[in-house]
Design an enzyme around this catalytic site. Structure first.
Site, PDB file in Angstrom:
ATOM      1  N   GLY A  82      22.698   3.264   5.000  1.00 13.81           N
ATOM      2  CA  GLY A  82      24.178   3.026   5.479  1.00 13.81           C
ATOM      3  C   GLY A  82      24.647   3.205   6.747  1.00 13.81           C
ATOM      4  O   GLY A  82      25.449   2.548   7.357  1.00 13.81           O
ATOM      5  N   THR A  83      24.416   4.567   7.109  1.00 18.34           N
ATOM      6  CA  THR A  83      25.010   5.048   8.312  1.00 18.34           C
ATOM      7  C   THR A  83      24.564   4.340   9.585  1.00 18.34           C
ATOM      8  O   THR A  83      25.483   3.946  10.309  1.00 18.34           O
ATOM      9  CB  THR A  83      24.493   6.449   8.542  1.00 18.34           C
ATOM     10  N   SER A 210      22.638   0.443   1.588  1.00 23.92           N
ATOM     11  CA  SER A 210      21.974   1.690   1.540  1.00 23.92           C
ATOM     12  C   SER A 210      21.041   1.723   0.324  1.00 23.92           C
ATOM     13  O   SER A 210      21.700   1.725  -0.747  1.00 23.92           O
ATOM     14  CB  SER A 210      22.826   3.003   1.597  1.00 23.92           C
ATOM     15  N   ALA A 211      20.013   1.973   0.232  1.00 22.09           N
ATOM     16  CA  ALA A 211      19.100   1.866  -0.977  1.00 22.09           C
ATOM     17  C   ALA A 211      19.269   2.808  -2.074  1.00 22.09           C
ATOM     18  O   ALA A 211      19.540   2.748  -2.780  1.00 22.09           O
ATOM     19  CB  ALA A 211      17.417   1.848  -0.583  1.00 22.09           C
ATOM     20  N   HIS A 212      19.599   4.388  -1.306  1.00 18.01           N
ATOM     21  CA  HIS A 212      19.771   5.611  -2.227  1.00 18.01           C
ATOM     22  C   HIS A 212      21.067   5.477  -3.190  1.00 18.01           C
ATOM     23  O   HIS A 212      21.054   6.349  -3.993  1.00 18.01           O
ATOM     24  CB  HIS A 212      19.425   6.743  -1.493  1.00 18.01           C
ATOM     25  N   THR A 248       8.652   0.556  14.339  1.00 14.92           N
ATOM     26  CA  THR A 248       7.725  -0.138  12.931  1.00 14.92           C
ATOM     27  C   THR A 248       8.533   0.327  11.637  1.00 14.92           C
ATOM     28  O   THR A 248       9.064   1.088  11.339  1.00 14.92           O
ATOM     29  CB  THR A 248       6.347   1.070  12.915  1.00 14.92           C
ATOM     30  N   CYS A 336      29.498  14.177   1.968  1.00 13.86           N
ATOM     31  CA  CYS A 336      29.420  14.179   3.376  1.00 13.86           C
ATOM     32  C   CYS A 336      30.279  15.252   4.042  1.00 13.86           C
ATOM     33  O   CYS A 336      30.171  15.731   5.056  1.00 13.86           O
ATOM     34  CB  CYS A 336      29.880  12.706   3.951  1.00 13.86           C
TER      35      CYS A 336
HETATM   36  C1  LIG Z   1      26.627   6.941   1.383  1.00 14.05           C
HETATM   37  C2  LIG Z   1      27.519   6.093   2.276  1.00 14.05           C
HETATM   38  C3  LIG Z   1      27.108   5.542   3.409  1.00 14.05           C
HETATM   39  C4  LIG Z   1      25.890   6.281   4.247  1.00 14.05           C
HETATM   40  O1  LIG Z   1      24.842   5.762   3.587  1.00 14.05           O
HETATM   41  P1  LIG Z   1      23.376   6.486   3.915  1.00 14.05           P
HETATM   42  O2  LIG Z   1      22.230   5.790   3.583  1.00 14.05           O
HETATM   43  O3  LIG Z   1      23.548   7.949   3.283  1.00 14.05           O
HETATM   44  O4  LIG Z   1      23.286   6.827   5.585  1.00 14.05           O
HETATM   45  C5  LIG Z   1      28.017   4.798   4.156  1.00 14.05           C
HETATM   46  N1  LIG Z   1      29.016   4.329   3.417  1.00 14.05           N
HETATM   47  C6  LIG Z   1      29.622   4.693   2.149  1.00 14.05           C
HETATM   48  C7  LIG Z   1      30.463   3.769   1.643  1.00 14.05           C
HETATM   49  C8  LIG Z   1      28.632   5.594   1.590  1.00 14.05           C
HETATM   50  O5  LIG Z   1      28.987   6.043   0.431  1.00 14.05           O
END
Ligand SMILES: *Cc1c(COP(=O)(O)O)cnc(C)c1O
Length: 404
Positions: A82-83, A210-212, A248, A336
């Site tokens: 996501g970042t 973001s997958a996680h 990659t 965070c």
């Molecule tokens: C967790 C989060 C991110 C960051 O995603 P990562 O994959 O951990 O870098 C960005 N935006 C929001 C709203 C999130 O909750």
């Protein structure tokens, strides 16, 4: 064995209510990823059999992610999470913009991945407007419209807020952006898998995943880039991802994201109602059995899994630790910002005083939570709060006229 099972081993039956920080990997996602870490290890750019196997896995995932968003597969760029997606969208649009378009509109409640990127832009001479929100934690589209200038190139507004769960009116903001010919980016990391996502309806040009956060693996994500949108890339390297993201490909991770997206599409209708039921039961139980608690955000406009509560006369971090000792994981603000002494920027943006922000707790549920876990939590929590309050110098009796 499902990898998440390891957490549940041991004497204590642990309960995880911090799914907005990260989620456990779903068993079917784990199964989908495994071959790509063992026999199908090829480089997706290679022309031989090994390369083609890896490429096929990544391309299937691209279709699965596209389907989650109602986008075309060619509009999906895989990233490290996501970042990176947020950075790639914001810096990419501004980097490719004409020299006279040097203004960005975003909000005061964004995730640090957007907020810090916007502040970095300011240090490079780009002006940024951080639109305020009211006490509900929902942005008013009229305020976004009012922030627009002739030189505005991008509007970036998150879909669901990670701390409050509040859902922002993206459709309306998307219309405004389209009318003014301004690019529109949304961080949808916290809405994916929780509420329907449709890039056409939302009117976004760019959207981060973001997958996680949706029962996939860490370190992989995606950026939706509407066809025809020109971005400057963050990194320089090979021709991967149609020249939009060199390096990659993390094939196993990408396959995991695809499987997580596929599961989200299949489960959404059933899961959102089920999780909302658990969240509402937990929230109602706390509000009923614990005095001096107030809900933050907007009850009607929030994702089904999140509740954020301010506990009067309580120090949030001490509460999180006390609950953890009893096997229950919840959080103050976002993962965070934990460890920082600053109160949450989101909670202060909705008008909480710093001490109220520090007394606020987020419970974020997910696919593997059960009704029994909510019951067990409600058995333990009131006593934990009472114990901590008993040593608070400001706390008297629950019967006195109280303000939180
Ligand atoms: C967790 C989060 C991110 C960051 O995603 P990562 O994959 O951990 O870098 C960005 N935006 C929001 C709203 C999130 O909750």
């Amino acid at each position: 064995m499902h990898p998440g099972g390891a957490v549940l081993q041991g004497k204590m039956n642990r309960i995880y209510f911090d799914n907005n920080a990260t989620t456990p990997l779903a068993p079917e996602v784990f199964d989908a990823m495994c071959p790509y870490m063992v026999e199908d290890f090829g480089n997706a750019s290679s022309i031989h059999w090994y390369g083609q196997r890896a490429k096929a896995g990544a391309e299937k995932a691209r279709e699965q992610v596209a389907k989650l968003l109602n986008a075309r597969p060619s509009e999906i760029v895989f990233t490290s999470g996501g970042t990176e997606s947020d950075n790639a969208a914001i810096l990419g649009i501004v980097g490719a913009a004409r020299a006279d378009r040097r203004h960005v509109v975003t909000t005061a409640i964004e995730h640090p991945a957007v907020l810090s990127t916007a502040k970095a832009l300011e240090r490079h001479g780009i002006s940024v407007t951080f639109v305020r929100v009211g006490s509900s934690g929902v942005v008013d589209p009229a305020d976004v419209a009012a922030a627009i200038r002739p030189e505005t190139v991008l509007i970036s507004v998150m879909h669901a807020n990670n701390e409050l769960g509040t859902i922002q009116p993206l459709e309306h903001i998307g219309q405004i952006a389209r009318e003014r010919d301004i690019y529109f980016h949304a961080d949808a990391v916290q809405s994916a898998g929780k509420i329907p996502l449709d890039v056409q309806k939302l009117g976004v040009d760019l959207l981060s995943l973001s997958a996680h956060k949706l029962n996939g693996p860490k370190g992989v994500g995606a950026l939706y880039v509407r066809k025809g949108t020109i971005l400057r890339t963050l990194m320089h390297g090979g021709h991967h991802e149609r020249d939009r993201r060199p390096g990659t490909e993390n094939v196993a991770g990408i396959v995991g994201l695809g499987a997580a997206a596929d599961a989200a599409v299949g489960n959404l209708a059933d899961e959102s109602g089920r999780v909302a039921g658990l969240r509402d039961k937990l929230e109602a139980g706390i509000l009923t059995h614990v005095p001096y608690v107030a809900m933050n955000g907007d009850r009607a406009h929030r994702v089904p899994n999140t509740t954020n509560l301010t506990f009067g006369y309580l120090e949030g971090e001490g509460f999180v630790i006390a609950m953890d000792l009893r096997g229950i994981a919840c959080s103050t603000g976002s993962a965070c910002s934990s460890g920082s002494l600053e109160p949450s920027h989101v909670l202060t943006a909705i008008g909480l005083r710093p001490e109220q922000a520090r007394a606020s707790i987020r419970f974020s549920l997910g696919r593997f939570n059960t009704s029994e876990e909510v019951d067990a939590t409600l058995q333990i929590l009131p006593a934990v709060v009472e114990q901590l309050r008993a040593v608070s110098p400001h706390y008297h009796a629950p019967t006195t006229a109280g303000k939180r």
